[in-house]
Design a protein around this motif. Structure first.
Motif, PDB file in Angstrom:
ATOM      1  N   MET A  53      11.209  -7.887  -2.002  1.00 34.72           N
ATOM      2  CA  MET A  53      10.800  -6.696  -1.252  1.00 34.72           C
ATOM      3  C   MET A  53      12.015  -5.775  -1.063  1.00 34.72           C
ATOM      4  O   MET A  53      13.133  -6.236  -0.891  1.00 34.72           O
ATOM      5  N   LYS A  54      11.724  -4.470  -1.072  1.00 35.30           N
ATOM      6  CA  LYS A  54      12.802  -3.484  -0.921  1.00 35.30           C
ATOM      7  C   LYS A  54      12.822  -2.945   0.511  1.00 35.30           C
ATOM      8  O   LYS A  54      11.833  -3.060   1.234  1.00 35.30           O
ATOM      9  N   GLY A  55      13.954  -2.307   0.872  1.00 33.97           N
ATOM     10  CA  GLY A  55      14.115  -1.814   2.239  1.00 33.97           C
ATOM     11  C   GLY A  55      13.039  -0.831   2.646  1.00 33.97           C
ATOM     12  O   GLY A  55      12.474  -0.910   3.744  1.00 33.97           O
ATOM     13  N   ALA A  56      12.721   0.112   1.741  1.00 30.19           N
ATOM     14  CA  ALA A  56      11.706   1.121   2.073  1.00 30.19           C
ATOM     15  C   ALA A  56      10.344   0.468   2.311  1.00 30.19           C
ATOM     16  O   ALA A  56       9.569   0.932   3.150  1.00 30.19           O
ATOM     17  N   GLU A  57      10.080  -0.620   1.603  1.00 32.21           N
ATOM     18  CA  GLU A  57       8.798  -1.316   1.790  1.00 32.21           C
ATOM     19  C   GLU A  57       8.742  -1.994   3.159  1.00 32.21           C
ATOM     20  O   GLU A  57       7.683  -2.045   3.794  1.00 32.21           O
ATOM     21  N   VAL A  58       9.884  -2.490   3.627  1.00 32.73           N
ATOM     22  CA  VAL A  58       9.926  -3.087   4.966  1.00 32.73           C
ATOM     23  C   VAL A  58       9.634  -2.022   6.015  1.00 32.73           C
ATOM     24  O   VAL A  58       8.858  -2.241   6.960  1.00 32.73           O
ATOM     25  N   ILE A  59      10.234  -0.840   5.844  1.00 29.60           N
ATOM     26  CA  ILE A  59      10.018   0.239   6.817  1.00 29.60           C
ATOM     27  C   ILE A  59       8.559   0.703   6.779  1.00 29.60           C
ATOM     28  O   ILE A  59       7.946   0.950   7.828  1.00 29.60           O
ATOM     29  N   GLN A  60       7.966   0.769   5.590  1.00 28.46           N
ATOM     30  CA  GLN A  60       6.548   1.135   5.485  1.00 28.46           C
ATOM     31  C   GLN A  60       5.665   0.079   6.148  1.00 28.46           C
ATOM     32  O   GLN A  60       4.679   0.392   6.810  1.00 28.46           O
ATOM     33  N   LYS A  61       6.045  -1.177   5.969  1.00 31.28           N
ATOM     34  CA  LYS A  61       5.296  -2.281   6.569  1.00 31.28           C
ATOM     35  C   LYS A  61       5.418  -2.236   8.101  1.00 31.28           C
ATOM     36  O   LYS A  61       4.433  -2.463   8.815  1.00 31.28           O
ATOM     37  N   LEU A  62       6.618  -1.903   8.580  1.00 33.83           N
ATOM     38  CA  LEU A  62       6.823  -1.807  10.035  1.00 33.83           C
ATOM     39  C   LEU A  62       5.849  -0.809  10.654  1.00 33.83           C
ATOM     40  O   LEU A  62       5.335  -1.013  11.753  1.00 33.83           O
ATOM     41  N   ASN A  63       5.592   0.260   9.919  1.00 30.11           N
ATOM     42  CA  ASN A  63       4.717   1.327  10.421  1.00 30.11           C
ATOM     43  C   ASN A  63       3.343   0.804  10.828  1.00 30.11           C
ATOM     44  O   ASN A  63       2.728   1.312  11.767  1.00 30.11           O
ATOM     45  N   GLU A  64       2.886  -0.241  10.159  1.00 29.26           N
ATOM     46  CA  GLU A  64       1.556  -0.796  10.461  1.00 29.26           C
ATOM     47  C   GLU A  64       1.507  -1.414  11.853  1.00 29.26           C
ATOM     48  O   GLU A  64       0.434  -1.605  12.413  1.00 29.26           O
TER      49      GLU A  64
END
Lengths: 185, 165
Positions: free
Chosen positions: A1-12
């Motif tokens: 997983m990439k950093g931007a994907e973690v931030i997108q996931k956090l949004n949920e």
């Protein structure tokens, strides 16, 4: 997983009420693009997102304050994490997106790979620390971010990620506008 | 010497509720009063730039705090001032001890910074005042007016014997 994907996931997992401080460079650009606006997007002051988050959390004790920082930025301000361990501000959380590089400036290596974040942060007086490596595991367990956002205690979440392959534009707001938009939210 | 309890009461009346920074012996009595203060919360910082970050975050949350540091710390806070407080236009009151003058003749570690302290502040474009026992309220009112009107950092230099014996 990439950093931007973690931030997108956090949004949920966010309600939109959280106050978010993001470190300068790619991390604040991703926070601007992928999370509810407006937030505190840092343009400079490398090494200071944790201390800015601490001041904000003391100022707004009823709000949850989330600091999102890259590893290089976190390490530059490492001693400010000890102040967080001292102050024990329960509404503060720190998310470290660790790609072991200064990715914004061309992916030069940081010293991050030498560290055991869980032990280090616990040794600084922060009891609730989670450290996971998403270069090995493909998915996060679903309750990890939920607990990070919602549990009423000072927390640090360290996530080892792969380097992003997206390039986002600079945040279009001038820093004075960033401040004013945040103050007026 | 200024009565440090009166001094902190004045700052509290002006809306300051948090102090942070790194101590200097020139502020020894001020810190004793800070520990007693119920109106002003104090957080020790590990570095002066961290203290700038704390006060800026506190301000973004709608409250005002001030910084206490030795002039050696002026060398540490350059980026915190220029790329945070000044860039975002965050008002910031700094009390900076003026080390390296005559009373510090036996402390060579302070002499170079003592020589360049006012030059450093001018280079950072930070307005500054030198605090004296006489008319301290006037000095503070002037500094606070400039800070509020400009929404930028200001500095109050504190010599030996002014805020501690």
């Amino acid at each position: 997983m990439k950093g931007a994907e973690v931030i997108q996931k956090l949004n949920e997992y966010l309600t939109g009420e959280e106050l978010i401080v993001s470190s300068n460079g790619n991390v604040s650009r991703q926070a601007y693009n992928f999370l509810p606006q407006p937030q505190v997007y840092l343009r400079g002051s490398m090494g200071l997102p944790v201390s800015i988050g601490l001041g904000l959390a003391i100022s707004q004790p009823k709000k949850k304050v989330i600091v999102i920082t890259g590893d290089g930025n976190f390490l530059m301000g490492l001693s400010s994490v000890t102040t967080v361990g001292f102050a024990k501000q329960n509404n503060l959380r720190i998310l470290i997106i660790d790609n072991e590089s200064y990715a914004t400036t061309g992916c030069q290596e940081t010293v991050s790979s030498a560290l055991n974040y869980g032990e280090m942060v616990k040794g600084m007086g922060i009891e609730s620390v989670m450290s996971i490596d998403l270069t090995k595991e493909k998915e996060m367990t679903s309750d990890l971010l939920d607990q990070f956002v919602n549990k009423e205690e000072l927390q640090v979440l360290h996530i080892r990620v792969e380097i992003d392959d997206i390039n986002l534009e600079n945040i279009p707001w001038h820093p004075i506008e960033i401040k004013e938009n945040f103050q007026n939210r | 010497m200024i009565d440090t309890e009166q001094f902190l009461s004045f700052l509290s009346e002006q809306g300051f509720s948090l102090a942070t920074g790194v101590p200097c012996s020139y502020f020894k009595d001020t810190f004793v009063s800070l520990e007693k203060s119920k109106e002003i919360n104090y957080i020790p910082a590990t570095r002066e730039d961290e203290a700038v970050g704390i006060i800026c975050g506190y301000f973004l949350g709608g409250k005002n705090g001030f910084l206490i540091l030795q002039n050696s710390g002026l060398a540490t806070i350059g980026d915190a001032l220029t790329s945070l407080a000044q860039l975002y236009k965050i008002p910031l009151l700094m009390f900076v001890s003026y080390r390296g003058l005559e009373p510090d003749a036996d402390f060579p570690e302070h002499l170079v910074m003592g020589d360049v302290t006012e030059d450093v502040l001018e280079a950072y474009q930070i307005p500054y005042w030198i605090l004296c026992e006489e008319n301290w309220k006037n000095t503070m009112e002037q500094a606070l007016k400039v800070m509020k009107d400009s929404s930028l950092p200001v500095c109050v230099l504190v010599k030996m014997g002014v805020l501690s014996q």
